[in-house]
Motif scaffolding. Sequence first.
Motif, mmCIF file in Angstrom:
data_model
loop_
_atom_site.group_PDB
_atom_site.id
_atom_site.type_symbol
_atom_site.label_atom_id
_atom_site.label_comp_id
_atom_site.label_asym_id
_atom_site.label_seq_id
_atom_site.Cartn_x
_atom_site.Cartn_y
_atom_site.Cartn_z
ATOM 1 N N VAL A 395 -3.911 -50.367 -8.655
ATOM 2 C CA VAL A 395 -3.940 -51.485 -7.721
ATOM 3 C C VAL A 395 -5.383 -51.944 -7.587
ATOM 4 N N GLN A 396 -5.607 -53.231 -7.763
ATOM 5 C CA GLN A 396 -6.974 -53.757 -7.721
ATOM 6 C C GLN A 396 -7.045 -54.935 -6.760
ATOM 7 N N GLY A 397 -8.150 -54.997 -6.039
ATOM 8 C CA GLY A 397 -8.357 -56.046 -5.060
ATOM 9 C C GLY A 397 -7.830 -55.661 -3.701
ATOM 10 N N VAL A 398 -8.602 -55.973 -2.649
ATOM 11 C CA VAL A 398 -8.119 -55.801 -1.280
ATOM 12 C C VAL A 398 -8.894 -56.782 -0.404
ATOM 13 N N GLY A 399 -8.465 -58.060 -0.487
ATOM 14 C CA GLY A 399 -9.099 -59.118 0.270
ATOM 15 C C GLY A 399 -8.099 -59.872 1.118
ATOM 16 N N HIS A 400 -8.612 -60.825 1.903
ATOM 17 C CA HIS A 400 -7.800 -61.608 2.836
ATOM 18 C C HIS A 400 -6.798 -60.696 3.547
ATOM 19 N N SER A 401 -7.318 -59.892 4.421
ATOM 20 C CA SER A 401 -6.547 -58.802 5.013
ATOM 21 C C SER A 401 -6.444 -58.946 6.520
ATOM 22 N N GLY A 402 -5.709 -58.054 7.112
ATOM 23 C CA GLY A 402 -5.629 -57.945 8.559
ATOM 24 C C GLY A 402 -5.785 -56.496 8.972
ATOM 25 N N THR A 403 -6.442 -56.263 10.085
ATOM 26 C CA THR A 403 -6.671 -54.904 10.592
ATOM 27 C C THR A 403 -5.883 -54.718 11.881
ATOM 28 N N PHE A 404 -5.193 -53.597 12.010
ATOM 29 C CA PHE A 404 -4.401 -53.332 13.209
ATOM 30 C C PHE A 404 -4.417 -51.837 13.512
ATOM 31 N N GLN A 405 -4.034 -51.489 14.727
ATOM 32 C CA GLN A 405 -3.950 -50.087 15.143
ATOM 33 C C GLN A 405 -2.505 -49.629 15.145
ATOM 34 N N ASP A 406 -2.285 -48.372 14.754
ATOM 35 C CA ASP A 406 -0.949 -47.812 14.856
ATOM 36 C C ASP A 406 -0.722 -47.279 16.272
ATOM 37 N N LEU A 407 0.431 -46.704 16.501
ATOM 38 C CA LEU A 407 0.796 -46.257 17.842
ATOM 39 C C LEU A 407 -0.015 -45.064 18.305
ATOM 40 N N LYS A 408 -0.741 -44.429 17.402
ATOM 41 C CA LYS A 408 -1.613 -43.307 17.752
ATOM 42 C C LYS A 408 -3.076 -43.728 17.854
ATOM 43 N N GLY A 409 -3.316 -45.025 17.700
ATOM 44 C CA GLY A 409 -4.662 -45.541 17.849
ATOM 45 C C GLY A 409 -5.486 -45.575 16.586
ATOM 46 N N ASN A 410 -4.897 -45.215 15.446
ATOM 47 C CA ASN A 410 -5.629 -45.235 14.181
ATOM 48 C C ASN A 410 -5.573 -46.632 13.567
ATOM 49 N N TYR A 411 -6.653 -46.999 12.887
ATOM 50 C CA TYR A 411 -6.755 -48.337 12.299
ATOM 51 C C TYR A 411 -6.247 -48.344 10.853
ATOM 52 N N TRP A 412 -5.655 -49.503 10.491
ATOM 53 C CA TRP A 412 -5.188 -49.752 9.127
ATOM 54 C C TRP A 412 -5.609 -51.161 8.714
#
Length: 702
Positions: A395-412
């Motif tokens: 898998v190549q490329g990781v642009g135009h993204s969104g960042t959010f927190q899960d229910l345990k407070g960790n970011y993705w």
Amino acid sequence: MTGIVKKILLSSGIAFSALAGNALPPEDSIKVVKGQVSDYYIPVVNQYEITGTVVDEQGNPLEGATVMFFSSPVHCNTNIEGRYTLKATDNDVHLYAYYPGKSFANVKRAVDDRQVKIVMQSGKHKSVQRQPAQATRWYDPAHPVTRTYCNPMNISYNYEPYNNNVQSNGSFRSSADPMGLTYKDEYFLFSTNQGGFHYSKNLSDWEFAPASFQRRPTDDDMCAPAAFVSGDTLFYTGSTYEGLPVWYSTSPKSGRFKRAIERNTLPSWDPCLFLDDDGKLYLYYGSSNEYPLKGVQVSRDDFRPVSKIYDIMMLRPEEHGWERFGMNNDDEVTLRPFTEGAYMTKHNGKYYFQYGAPGTEFKVYADGVYVSDSPLGPFTYQQHNPMSYKPGGFVQGVGHSGTFQDLKGNYWHVGTCMLSLKYKFERRIGLYPTAFDPDGVMYSTTAFGDYPCWNADYDIKNPVDRFTGWMLLSYEKSVKVSSTDSIYSASNLTDENMRTYWAAKTGEPGEWIEIDLGAMKHIKAIQLNYYDHKSVQHNRANDLYYQYRIYSSDNGTDWTLAVDKSDNDKDVPHDYIELGETLDARYLKLENIHVPSGNFCLSEFRVFGFADGEKPLPVRNFKVARDKQDKRNAMISWNPSSDAYGYNIYYGIAPEKLYNCITVNGADHYDFRGLDLGTTYYFAIEALNESGRSALSKVVKQ
């Protein structure tokens, strides 16, 4: 008659196949009949009779056999002498016949043939056997184990509408420009042109909720959508230069939305709606290689701007190597790079403005970040940039993204992955753990980002700990297949390249792939990356699904059923199967049962787990030579390890901040063009083999 809607009246004896699949006859071969309500356009064709007999294998005439033209309403039954007569046109060349107890007969005639004999063969119809898929020690379809996930995300990527993007190269799936959020204890994923959105409870198992706002069948549905949650209400809109509604719903999975406003007022392509914790709402937007990304406070009542519109940032490729245009940041001639995909994350009182560059069709597509104490700036370029970066691996490329927190407070961080095989905007989506270090540096971990990782059920604070440790077992392994269509060879199935694929000659049940892992391996998971070859599908349908069985063997002769998905009804184009217990085997065989359309076709058959043996030794002679004439570039080299299949190059702005990773398989150098002028970098490398990872090399400063 070009350019108008033609209504075709099929009179008795005029075969529908004269029109189906062919252009309408020229204007002088159309007869217009005036009707009470509308005009009818009847093709004027060369019509004549076809005659012949239908007989069995012994030559005996068959009375009552039905003779037809393919894709035509024209039928007739044979008389007592087995004779038939059909009215035909020059387009009616495919005859087929039916008689009880016989197999269908298919006969192709030449246009000049006026007499055609049809011989029917005896045959028994095989009924379709339907039975529940079998549970095995390793996989139970009724209770699958889903503790992990593997990129690209296994969601039901929509097929591109029937437009100019697909007409030259055929049907393809795509989605991009994603953002995620939590709503009522679930994760919602919004992305381009899906006719709805995906949702999950664990970031592994995704379902689809229809919610389309498409107006014409060739239109986009929703490009680069934006959403935010206020209380129990989800607000939703998309990219526009001319104005779109802002929709809202308290039950979005029902697919029912109302309009908060009929039309927004700003030309907001690639929008991000950010609701601050003080209740103020902000809009960030823009997609251009000429103009800056923008930010403005908007009213929560009617979404009109209430502050000045601020320029947030523009690309500076002359300073930032990773912002340069091109597949490897190597094209400063064709176009200036594009910036797009604005996104805002607030953490510990700081505002992190994220943006994508330099182009979605490139492997170096990435996200940068600027930081401010205020939602509208001024913003400062973060020294660690890009903050999400994945130019190597499957898998190549990781642009135009969104960042959010899960229910345990960790970011993705959920981002766009490059595919760009049939069309430049053919893309996939990847999911990566993200964090802020003690100094407030925002970073996303993409090392082993296309290997199995622990999902959101696990409260893991350090992003690097998401990797399960399961290594790739299938790289460049020998493959046998049931058939091959043209140039799409079996070696493409294990080359770790999403942009190559193998295709069987058909999509029929029984087509198969057999992979030899070279020795007994301890298998933990399997990923099947399907692709579309000769598919005919545009937009969504309710009958898109894949069915198959996977068998295992120690010797390539005696096979045991390991995974049975023969009655699966889900659309799983990148199906990822985590096994309930370790499968020890040397050979795996994938047997096709059903594909949604076209040929049985995969870009990669990936296998993960462990091999017996030692981990690779540390990499020797690791060098980073930064270009003295252009310090945005560096040539990275090392001595190849005989016991390794690949390498991870880590780099960052401090020895303890080696946050970015470049995966290189089967090579001993890398041409790196993603550095910033005026920044000192630190590099290290590790070797990968099927037993694990080597120790990290000494850190090199440049």
